[in-house]
Write an enzyme that holds these catalytic residues in place. Structure first.
Site, PDB file in Angstrom:
ATOM      1  N   ASP A 244    -140.062 -49.130  24.069  1.00 36.95           N
ATOM      2  CA  ASP A 244    -140.275 -48.507  22.841  1.00 36.95           C
ATOM      3  C   ASP A 244    -141.508 -48.409  22.247  1.00 36.95           C
ATOM      4  O   ASP A 244    -141.817 -49.266  22.249  1.00 36.95           O
ATOM      5  CB  ASP A 244    -138.911 -48.800  22.067  1.00 36.95           C
ATOM      6  CG  ASP A 244    -138.705 -47.646  21.283  1.00 36.95           C
ATOM      7  OD1 ASP A 244    -138.665 -47.016  21.173  1.00 36.95           O
ATOM      8  OD2 ASP A 244    -139.494 -48.371  19.730  1.00 36.95           O
ATOM      9  N   LEU A 245    -142.228 -47.267  21.497  1.00 37.19           N
ATOM     10  CA  LEU A 245    -143.197 -46.943  21.919  1.00 37.19           C
ATOM     11  C   LEU A 245    -143.779 -47.311  19.478  1.00 37.19           C
ATOM     12  O   LEU A 245    -142.416 -47.375  19.202  1.00 37.19           O
ATOM     13  CB  LEU A 245    -143.673 -45.781  21.638  1.00 37.19           C
ATOM     14  CG  LEU A 245    -143.656 -44.579  23.118  1.00 37.19           C
ATOM     15  CD1 LEU A 245    -144.282 -42.861  22.264  1.00 37.19           C
ATOM     16  CD2 LEU A 245    -144.141 -45.425  23.384  1.00 37.19           C
ATOM     17  N   ASP A 287    -138.680 -41.574  21.948  1.00 34.97           N
ATOM     18  CA  ASP A 287    -139.965 -42.536  21.837  1.00 34.97           C
ATOM     19  C   ASP A 287    -139.797 -43.830  22.508  1.00 34.97           C
ATOM     20  O   ASP A 287    -139.980 -44.396  23.092  1.00 34.97           O
ATOM     21  CB  ASP A 287    -141.189 -42.736  20.848  1.00 34.97           C
ATOM     22  CG  ASP A 287    -140.330 -43.592  20.032  1.00 34.97           C
ATOM     23  OD1 ASP A 287    -138.921 -43.964  20.327  1.00 34.97           O
ATOM     24  OD2 ASP A 287    -140.685 -44.365  19.196  1.00 34.97           O
TER      25      ASP A 287
END
Length: 632
Positions: A244-245, A287
């Site tokens: 996950d960004l 994201d």
């Protein structure tokens, strides 16, 4: 086409040479005592030897070169020339033998010419030029010979044979034309099948590819995971991870979603270049990315760290340079789980721990994280012993007309106050109920409260009630809902049943049947969370829908020009399908104004009203006359 013609000839020409050889041997034998040896033995032996050589040449096993169209065409042209020369040789020999013997021998020669030429003509059906030339060569020679030598009976025989040959040539020409038409049709069908296959493969590729990043998408990721699980042996080890960004939302908020999309595109290119051949990385949505690595946790962690390093490198987007971080969680098969659900959930637990405790790092699922799952077991225990009548309640959030801000209906939202755990997230309530098999019981308890509330609301107002994927796939739950409506005496037209897009993915047929049943009694159907990645235009056409509710994630984009255009396009799509449209998640006055400008007549969100108990709702709108509550 030449290849198909050549292959058909391979089946017919060996019998042709066999026929010539046998007939020649018999004709030579019947003239053995009355004609010279050169005509009864030597000459026919040469002809028969030539026939056998040609027959064996056609009987050999074909190789790849035989399927070359140009080579096949040249061989058929050579066959035509050889056929003419062989025809001349045999007819000349037969007429030479006709100089000897009596009436029986002369009749035998005529029969030899007739039977042999007609048999050869049939064998050359798929080479009509050669068949015609053989017929013309043999029969014209025989006719001229008969007319010169006589008697008239032999001339008549020659004419009869020629007429029969003409008819046979016509039939063979029609047969050949049919063969050509059939081959053309088959060729066209084969081309269409190839084109359809290519299109199908391309559609399948696109259906499993994320359009923004070029990476595989969620569907491909889970299909690959299920395939690995199905084929996994006792010694196989692989890992499932989630990435996950970090700091991606500020990029969207600062530079706009367009720049955020460009950043995702750049990251997708980097990932495609860096991912090992034996690993898969897919964009799961927003994201969040998923990764599958075939190998132990150590190898998976090394691959994940390398990919995270690529993600962290600064990226130039137009005139700006941005950088994001990432956190990752890993779970290994078979230690962490033996099915896709367990592996994904435990990788998600590891990711959750990474983002909250070790941001920017890669966390492996472990016994420590296992303890967190025990919380899930606590939920199970609490719901198993729960008194649903006392512990479950509902609150209502108004859906308002954007022009007047007058409520036209409310959405019914579940609340669970557990005796042992206190207040529990509604999503956990539904997930736990489904896991324990109490989904129907929970749904009916909540729906009963929704009907009680609807009876107290002003007549035009509607109540939206959420159904889970398990609800709409359970015929008994649908039947029980209909029975409750009928017993309540309330008009079903005041009810709107909301379904989520995710509930339609694997249960489309059962969902469609259930929704039709609800619509038949007058209730309306709304598709909730529209636009979150699972949307299907075919579902909008095929499902019995009356309304779509745009997911709350779109509301913040009303502040951007591009966002407003996108949301207006979704609204226009709904309008073209004659569907009412509600935009959710409105939190500011500007968003409400933008929604109205975009063409939305209905909106829902914290700006208009927070979810509230029924008494507060009734008190809030007590002063508004019933005529103001116009149903959508």
């Amino acid at each position: 086409m030449p290849v198909a013609q050549f292959l058909r000839l391979r089946e017919r020409i060996p019998p042709l040479y066999g026929l010539l050889s046998v007939n020649a041997a018999i004709l030579g034998y019947t003239h053995w005592t009355i004609a010279p040896v050169s005509l009864t033995l030597i000459f026919p032996s040469v002809l028969i030897a030539a026939c056998l050589m040609r027959m064996f040449a056609w009987l050999r096993v074909p190789n790849a070169a035989d399927f070359d169209p140009e080579l096949a065409l040249r061989r058929m042209q050579r066959t035509t020339v050889i056929a003419v020369f062989m025809a001349l040789a045999f007819v000349a020999w037969a007429l030479w033998l006709d100089q000897y013997g009596g009436p029986y021998e002369h009749g035998h020669v005529a029969i030899f010419v007739a039977v042999t030429v007609l048999g050869c003509t049939f064998c050359l059906t798929f080479l009509p030029t050669a068949a015609t030339l053989v017929c013309v060569t043999v029969l014209s020679t025989f006719l001229c010979y008969s007319m010169i030598k006589g008697p008239f009976v032999q001339v008549a025989i020659a004419i009869n044979i020629a007429l029969v040959a003409i008819v046979i040539l016509k039939i063979l020409r029609d047969t050949y034309d049919s063969f050509i038409a059939l081959e053309n049709t088959q060729h066209a069908l084969a081309n269409e099948r190839r084109q359809a296959q290519a299109l199908s493969e391309e559609n399948a590729r696109l259906a499993e590819t994320d359009a923004l990043t070029g990476l595989p998408n969620r569907r491909y990721f889970f299909a690959r995971l299920e395939a690995l699980l199905a084929n996994a042996g006792s010694e196989d080890v692989f890992c499932v991870g989630l990435i996950d960004l970090d700091r991606f939302k500020p990029v969207n908020d600062t530079y706009g979603h367009a720049q955020g999309d460009r950043l995702l595109h750049v990251l997708g290119e980097r990932i495609l270049a860096a991912i090992p051949d034996d690993a898969v990385m897919a964009r799961l949505g927003g994201d969040e990315f998923g990764i599958i690595v075939q190998g132990p946790l150590e190898e998976a962690e090394a691959v994940t760290q390398a990919l995270c390093a690529e993600i962290r490198r600064p990226a130039r987007i137009a005139d700006i340079v941005v950088s994001v971080g990432c956190s990752a969680g890993l779970a290994d098969y078979p230690a962490s789980g033996r099915n896709a659900h367990d592996l994904f959930d435990r990788a998600d637990f590891a990711l959750y721990h990474a983002k909250n405790e070790k941001r920017g790092q890669c966390v492996r699922f472990s016994s420590k994280l296992e303890q967190m799952i025990r919380t899930e077991q606590a939920l199970d225990a609490a719901l198993q012993t729960a008194d649903l009548t006392r512990e479950l309640s509902v609150v209502f959030q108004p859906i308002v007309a954007t022009e007047t801000r007058t409520p036209i209906g409310v959405e019914c939202l579940a609340r669970w106050h557990s005796a042992s755990l206190g207040s529990v997230n509604p999503e956990l309530l539904i997930a736990t109920a489904e896991r324990l098999g109490r989904a129907r019981e929970v749904t009916l308890a909540l729906f009963g409260r929704a009907l009680d509330a609807l009876a107290q609301l002003p007549q035009p107002m509607t109540v939206c009630f959420n159904l889970s994927g398990q609800d709409i796939s359970d015929a008994e739950t649908i039947a029980a809902l209909i029975a409750l409506i009928e017993r309540s005496g309330i008009s079903a037209s005041r009810l709107v049943f909301e379904i989520t897009e995710t509930s339609l993915i694997s249960k489309f047929d059962s969902a469609s049947e259930a929704l039709e049943g609800l619509r038949e009694i007058g209730a309306r159907i709304a598709l909730d969370d529209f636009g979150t990645g699972y949307s299907s235009l075919s579902a909008l056409h095929q499902l019995p829908l009356d309304m779509v509710k745009i997911d709350r994630s779109f509301a913040p984009r009303l502040d951007e020009t591009r966002g407003r255009r996108l949301i207006a396009a979704i609204r226009n799509l709904a309008r073209s399908l004659s569907l009412d449209c509600v935009i959710e998640g409105i939190e500011t006055e500007d968003q409400l104004l933008s929604a109205r400008i975009a063409g939305f007549t209905l909106a829902q969100g914290y700006y208009m009203a927070m979810p509230m108990p029924l008494p507060e709702l009734l008190e809030r709108y007590a002063g508004i006359p019933n005529s103001s509550f116009n149903a959508a």
